[in-house]
Design a protein around this motif. Structure first.
Motif, mmCIF file in Angstrom:
data_model
loop_
_atom_site.group_PDB
_atom_site.id
_atom_site.type_symbol
_atom_site.label_atom_id
_atom_site.label_comp_id
_atom_site.label_asym_id
_atom_site.label_seq_id
_atom_site.Cartn_x
_atom_site.Cartn_y
_atom_site.Cartn_z
ATOM 1 N N LEU A 717 10.218 16.490 28.367
ATOM 2 C CA LEU A 717 11.255 17.464 28.711
ATOM 3 C C LEU A 717 11.948 17.082 30.010
ATOM 4 C CD1 LEU A 717 9.294 20.741 27.835
ATOM 5 C CD2 LEU A 717 11.343 19.905 26.658
ATOM 6 N N ALA A 718 11.175 16.618 30.989
ATOM 7 C CA ALA A 718 11.763 16.218 32.269
ATOM 8 C C ALA A 718 12.693 15.024 32.094
ATOM 9 C CB ALA A 718 10.658 15.914 33.266
ATOM 10 N N ARG A 719 12.295 14.062 31.284
ATOM 11 C CA ARG A 719 13.158 12.900 31.048
ATOM 12 C C ARG A 719 14.469 13.329 30.390
ATOM 13 N NH1 ARG A 719 8.188 9.115 28.898
ATOM 14 N NH2 ARG A 719 7.579 8.257 30.954
ATOM 15 N N ALA A 720 14.359 14.223 29.398
ATOM 16 C CA ALA A 720 15.566 14.714 28.731
ATOM 17 C C ALA A 720 16.445 15.504 29.701
ATOM 18 C CB ALA A 720 15.176 15.586 27.536
ATOM 19 N N GLU A 721 15.819 16.290 30.569
ATOM 20 C CA GLU A 721 16.576 17.056 31.565
ATOM 21 C C GLU A 721 17.296 16.144 32.552
ATOM 22 O OE1 GLU A 721 17.153 20.763 32.568
ATOM 23 O OE2 GLU A 721 17.380 20.069 30.509
ATOM 24 N N LEU A 722 16.647 15.079 32.934
ATOM 25 C CA LEU A 722 17.285 14.128 33.843
ATOM 26 C C LEU A 722 18.540 13.545 33.205
ATOM 27 C CD1 LEU A 722 17.249 12.531 36.491
ATOM 28 C CD2 LEU A 722 15.757 10.854 35.343
ATOM 29 N N GLN A 723 18.434 13.200 31.935
ATOM 30 C CA GLN A 723 19.578 12.638 31.224
ATOM 31 C C GLN A 723 20.712 13.662 31.127
ATOM 32 O OE1 GLN A 723 19.962 9.578 30.360
ATOM 33 N NE2 GLN A 723 21.876 9.757 29.221
ATOM 34 N N THR A 724 20.366 14.915 30.798
ATOM 35 C CA THR A 724 21.386 15.964 30.678
ATOM 36 C C THR A 724 22.048 16.236 32.014
ATOM 37 O OG1 THR A 724 20.304 17.011 28.790
ATOM 38 C CG2 THR A 724 21.753 18.402 30.110
ATOM 39 N N ALA A 725 21.262 16.299 33.091
ATOM 40 C CA ALA A 725 21.836 16.542 34.415
ATOM 41 C C ALA A 725 22.815 15.444 34.796
ATOM 42 C CB ALA A 725 20.721 16.654 35.448
ATOM 43 N N LYS A 726 22.477 14.190 34.489
ATOM 44 C CA LYS A 726 23.384 13.080 34.793
ATOM 45 C C LYS A 726 24.659 13.167 33.947
ATOM 46 C CE LYS A 726 19.912 9.736 36.380
ATOM 47 N NZ LYS A 726 19.244 8.435 36.117
ATOM 48 N N GLN A 727 24.502 13.533 32.671
ATOM 49 C CA GLN A 727 25.679 13.675 31.809
ATOM 50 C C GLN A 727 26.598 14.780 32.324
ATOM 51 O OE1 GLN A 727 23.757 14.427 28.055
ATOM 52 N NE2 GLN A 727 23.918 12.295 27.389
ATOM 53 N N ASP A 728 25.996 15.899 32.687
ATOM 54 C CA ASP A 728 26.801 17.021 33.149
ATOM 55 C C ASP A 728 27.449 16.705 34.491
ATOM 56 O OD1 ASP A 728 27.616 19.634 32.291
ATOM 57 O OD2 ASP A 728 26.501 20.471 33.974
ATOM 58 N N LEU A 729 26.741 16.008 35.350
ATOM 59 C CA LEU A 729 27.290 15.609 36.633
ATOM 60 C C LEU A 729 28.523 14.734 36.454
ATOM 61 C CD1 LEU A 729 27.078 15.513 39.721
ATOM 62 C CD2 LEU A 729 25.429 13.640 39.468
ATOM 63 N N LYS A 730 28.451 13.796 35.548
ATOM 64 C CA LYS A 730 29.597 12.930 35.252
ATOM 65 C C LYS A 730 30.757 13.744 34.677
ATOM 66 C CE LYS A 730 30.894 8.800 32.608
ATOM 67 N NZ LYS A 730 30.419 7.747 31.664
ATOM 68 N N LEU A 731 30.413 14.706 33.824
ATOM 69 C CA LEU A 731 31.432 15.515 33.158
ATOM 70 C C LEU A 731 32.231 16.361 34.140
ATOM 71 C CD1 LEU A 731 32.561 16.761 30.412
ATOM 72 C CD2 LEU A 731 30.834 18.529 30.744
ATOM 73 N N ILE A 732 31.540 16.976 35.109
ATOM 74 C CA ILE A 732 32.199 17.993 35.927
ATOM 75 C C ILE A 732 32.808 17.438 37.214
ATOM 76 C CG2 ILE A 732 30.862 19.906 34.988
ATOM 77 C CD1 ILE A 732 30.079 18.752 38.465
ATOM 78 N N GLN A 733 32.704 16.135 37.435
ATOM 79 C CA GLN A 733 33.321 15.539 38.627
ATOM 80 C C GLN A 733 34.821 15.827 38.624
ATOM 81 O OE1 GLN A 733 31.980 13.955 41.178
ATOM 82 N NE2 GLN A 733 29.904 13.487 40.500
ATOM 83 N N GLY A 734 35.295 16.494 39.659
ATOM 84 C CA GLY A 734 36.719 16.771 39.767
ATOM 85 C C GLY A 734 37.221 17.919 38.923
ATOM 86 N N VAL A 735 36.334 18.603 38.186
ATOM 87 C CA VAL A 735 36.737 19.732 37.337
ATOM 88 C C VAL A 735 36.487 21.004 38.141
ATOM 89 C CG1 VAL A 735 36.428 20.887 35.118
ATOM 90 C CG2 VAL A 735 36.114 18.409 35.289
ATOM 91 N N ASP A 736 37.499 21.456 38.873
ATOM 92 C CA ASP A 736 37.233 22.511 39.854
ATOM 93 C C ASP A 736 36.991 23.869 39.225
ATOM 94 O OD1 ASP A 736 39.839 23.110 39.143
ATOM 95 O OD2 ASP A 736 40.685 22.803 41.142
ATOM 96 N N PHE A 737 37.431 24.100 37.992
ATOM 97 C CA PHE A 737 37.159 25.414 37.402
ATOM 98 C C PHE A 737 35.688 25.573 37.015
ATOM 99 C CE2 PHE A 737 38.196 23.004 33.558
ATOM 100 C CZ PHE A 737 37.315 23.499 32.610
ATOM 101 N N LEU A 738 34.913 24.478 37.069
ATOM 102 C CA LEU A 738 33.472 24.558 36.834
ATOM 103 C C LEU A 738 32.683 24.442 38.147
ATOM 104 C CD1 LEU A 738 33.140 22.332 33.620
ATOM 105 C CD2 LEU A 738 33.245 24.829 33.769
ATOM 106 N N ASP A 739 33.368 24.529 39.267
ATOM 107 C CA ASP A 739 32.714 24.387 40.570
ATOM 108 C C ASP A 739 32.220 25.740 41.056
ATOM 109 O OD1 ASP A 739 31.834 23.805 43.087
ATOM 110 O OD2 ASP A 739 33.728 22.965 43.807
ATOM 111 N N LEU A 740 30.903 25.934 41.068
ATOM 112 C CA LEU A 740 30.330 27.197 41.522
ATOM 113 C C LEU A 740 30.622 27.452 42.988
ATOM 114 C CD1 LEU A 740 26.855 27.009 39.734
ATOM 115 C CD2 LEU A 740 28.832 28.383 39.062
ATOM 116 N N GLY A 741 30.866 26.413 43.759
ATOM 117 C CA GLY A 741 31.185 26.578 45.162
ATOM 118 C C GLY A 741 32.496 27.304 45.395
#
Length: 780
Positions: A717-741
């Protein structure tokens, strides 16, 4: 709210939000060219082309609502349909005609207009400038979905199905945080709220910020030297919005005073009940002089600022404070403790409604007993409804809240707050609608049509089938008002908001059928070939959402999506990255007005123990907790929706690619969110199971095989989560409407920072912590 650290953070955050690309997008009309539909006008239709002129008849004000409507219609036809209509009257004319009725002030809530369509002349006639503005927006919205400027011949009356449509400000505008959006009073973008059919928007209004009292007078202890400036700023905002036919509603907060506030010494009868376990006191509205002071103080704002639309009095668990709200039966109030709560609260609400309408007869007061059952002891608020003044008060209630929703898996979801997975009206609202109809009490239905408690980390959820059914539920209730979005749900001009426009304005058109509206939106936004796949994606995502098993606030997948850490040691949360913690601004609700603690105090944004439970009490799985399997089904269906979007992608025409990319990013981000949520829940359950069977050495040795098996699954599960986190990180770079900040209801790190922290945390977990725990499990 005097905390310097909060003020600095807030000022910087607002500045950053207002500089973002998404704020610029929602603040302006779309300039995207609409690909014209291939269909020809029907025999009973008139087509507008460049041989037509566009003008006005009647005396309209400079830069007023009618002038703005005319300019926007001309802009739409030119920019989006490629039609430059003549400014000088020609043979063929489209005319906006102002025909006032009498000499009095026109009714701001009467927005109907007459449409006379002939082969060489289209006349839009209305009694007010606001109605002409609404007519202009109706035409552009209708022609936008038709993708052609065609109208049916003949005469008809166009009228919204509700007089008042209230909803949150634009994304990046006023939110649940009780702080002003610096610069909002100077903005000139309120037309974008009107474009979505809104008549009004709420903003937090603290009594102490606006009350003007003589410092030497009987209420002098409440004197605020900044009140005059605050009122002037509010007036500027109201005037700006009113030019676009949109009117601010005060989300009214009655005083929350420290227990030893000096007012209670000078006016002991104003001393109300202790609230929230001793954190503050309210004013006691059962005292006639205090009640009159509260009512007249709110009323004075409407005398000074006639452009205000009205006031929202949440009388349940927040906002419009009274002795019963967060106390135990107002036990320490000598007056309210002797009265039924519903009677006392209705008396206060009626007094305030009468006061504001005395000053501004067109103002409206909505009373909203959100979560009032904890002090009234009555799910349906029967006594409260019975005590309200039908002449001055509108009763509002939620379409779904305080109910249970039975699912095919055999459990009942507790819908204790807004849900976008329940798509039927509750028993409560049906009963309350009946009660109000019998009393002649105007009725308002509260919806959440962009997001919901299940997922507050995006501007809108692409679950159009669910949203369509929620809008249809509202329409069937035949209400006088609809409140479609709360303050955590800013307008982003989403497809769901567009469904709402046609729910209210669609009578007599093909778009009264919201299924047709959905299809038309998909064709316009994504192209003819891609539209069927997007519709199927929306359907899959909607079905998936109906498997979401539970509600919770701003934690885990409800807020940080795939950014949740995998907590191996719940006793060591302080060792986790600060990005996993945030400030819950809205918890200020539970403290005195001048107590800033909740505005700077950080709390976890993640689950450190299993967060979901759904006990099946019916069907073949009775007695089983089906929450994890429901989360997995939610993720599976959403991933099927994502696959449909992938199929649609190469079919999208160039003119629609920017809009499609936004929708596709949203679907992918949420697919990652739900799959991560299921994995985190499984990880935490496995962790707790191993801990249960490894604490005592002889138990550990007896369960070694099972513990290692579960540990191996945790590693997977941790390995799969690491992969998903990296995918999502790549996806949301520069997408400000998904920026929780950029969210104004919370103080948190950016989504990028949270996901980067997640990657580091899981990498360390896999490299060090999980292997070390495995070694420990082999020792006895």
């Amino acid at each position: 709210m005097k905390s310097r650290s909060f003020e600095q953070e807030w000022t910087a955050k607002v500045k950053k939000v207002r500089a973002s690309n998404f704020w610029q997008q929602v603040s302006k009309p779309s300039a995207a060219r609409i690909e014209r539909a291939a269909e020809k006008p029907r025999r009973d239709e008139v087509a507008v082309d460049e041989a037509w002129s566009l003008g006005v008849q009647g005396e309209i004000s400079t830069n007023g609502p009618a002038q703005r409507g005319l300019a926007d219609l001309r802009r739409f036809l030119s920019q989006q349909l490629g039609l430059k209509l003549k400014t000088q009257a020609g043979v063929k004319q489209l005319v906006l005609a102002l025909s006032p009725k009498g000499k009095g002030t026109p009714d701001r809530w009467d927005k109907h207009f007459e449409l006379q369509v002939e082969p060489e002349c289209i006349v839009v006639r209305a009694a007010s400038e606001n109605a002409l503005l609404r007519a202009s927006l109706w035409l552009s919205n209708y022609w936008s979905l038709r993708r052609n400027p065609y109208l049916k011949k003949g005469r008809r009356r166009v009228k919204p199905s509700v007089a008042l449509h209230l909803g949150a400000d634009l994304w990046g505008g006023f939110s649940t945080t009780q702080a002003w959006i610096h610069g909002r009073e100077r903005d000139d973008n309120f037309l974008e709220l009107a474009r979505m059919g809104l008549d009004a928007f709420p903003l937090m209004a603290l009594f102490e910020d606006y009350v003007e009292v003589d410092p030497a007078g009987p209420w002098g202890a409440l004197y605020n030297p900044e009140a005059k400036a605050n009122r002037q700023r509010l007036a500027r905002l109201a005037r700006q919005a009113a030019r676009c036919g949109v009117f601010p509603f005060l989300m009214a907060y009655n005083p929350k005073l420290a227990l030893d506030h000096p007012l209670f010494k000078s006016r002991p009868k104003a001393r109300g009940a202790v609230q929230s376990g001793g954190r503050f006191r309210t004013l006691c509205a059962s005292d006639p002089a205090t009640r009159r002071f509260i009512a007249e103080s709110w009323g004075s704002l409407f005398a000074e600022i006639p452009e205000l639309g009205g006031l929202i009095a949440i009388t349940g668990g927040e906002g419009f404070y009274h002795c019963f709200m967060r106390s135990r039966g107002a036990a320490d109030c000598p007056r309210c403790s002797q009265r039924p709560g519903s009677e006392a609260v209705a008396e206060l609400v009626n007094a305030v409604a009468g006061a504001i309408r005395k000053e501004q007869p067109q103002a409206r007061l909505l009373t909203w007993p959100y979560s009032a059952n904890h002090w009234s002891g009555d799910r349906d608020q029967v006594a409260y409804i019975g005590g309200l003044d039908p002449e001055n008060v509108i009763f509002q209630t939620e379409v779904d809240k305080d109910s249970v929703d039975w699912r095919e898996a055999g459990y009942a979801k507790n819908v204790w707050d807004y849900s976008i997975s329940r798509v039927t009206p509750s028993e409560r609202i049906l009963h309350q609608r009946q009660l109000c109809r019998q009393r002649g009490l105007p009725f308002s239905v509260k919806l959440e049509v962009n997001t919901s408690i299940e997922c507050l980390n995006v501007p809108y959820l692409p679950v159009l089938e669910n949203q369509r059914r929620i809008w249809e539920n509202a329409r069937r209730l035949q209400t006088q008002s609809i409140h479609s979005r709360w303050l955590f749900d800013g307008s982003c001009k989403s497809p769901s908001e567009e469904l709402g426009f046609w729910t209210i304005w669609g009578q007599g058109t093909e778009f009264a059928d919201l299924k047709q509206t959905m299809a038309a939106i998909a064709r316009r936004d994504f192209g003819e070939k891609a539209a069927p796949h997007v519709l199927r994606a929306w359907a899959k995502c909607s079905e998936g959402m109906r498997h979401h098993p539970q509600l919770d606030y701003y934690v885990g997948t409800y807020f940080v999506g795939a950014g949740q850490p995998l907590v191996l040691r719940p006793e060591a949360l302080a060792e986790l990255d600060p990005a996993f913690f945030g400030v819950f601004y809205w918890l200020w609700e539970d403290s005195a007005t001048d107590d800033d603690t909740s505005l700077v105090e950080k709390k976890p944004l993640f689950f450190s123990k299993p967060g979901f439970t759904a006990l099946a009490r019916r069907g073949p799985r009775r007695g089983q907790d089906v929450a994890l399997s429901e989360l997995q089904e939610l993720a599976r269906l959403w991933e099927e929706g994502m696959a449909e979007m992938a199929v649609a992608r190469p079919l999208v025409p160039a003119s629609c690619r920017k809009r499609f990319t936004q929708e596709y990013n949203l679907v992918q981000h949420l697919a990652h969110t739900w799959r991560s949520g299921a994995r985190v829940e499984e990880f935490l359950r496995l962790r707790d199971t191993i801990r249960q069977f490894s604490g005592q050495l002889w138990v550990r040795s007896g369960h070694v095989r099972e513990n290692l098996r579960d540990h191996q699954q945790m590693v997977a599960l941790a390995r799969a989560e690491l992969q998903t986190a990296k995918q999502d990180l790549k996806l949301i770079q520069g997408v400000d409407f998904l920026d929780l900040g950029l969210r104004l209801d919370m103080g948190v790190a950016s989504t990028v920072q949270i996901l980067e922290a997640k990657v580091r945390q899981v990498e360390k977990l896999l490299a060090e912590e999980l292997p070390a725990w495995r070694e420990e499990l082999l020792k006895w």
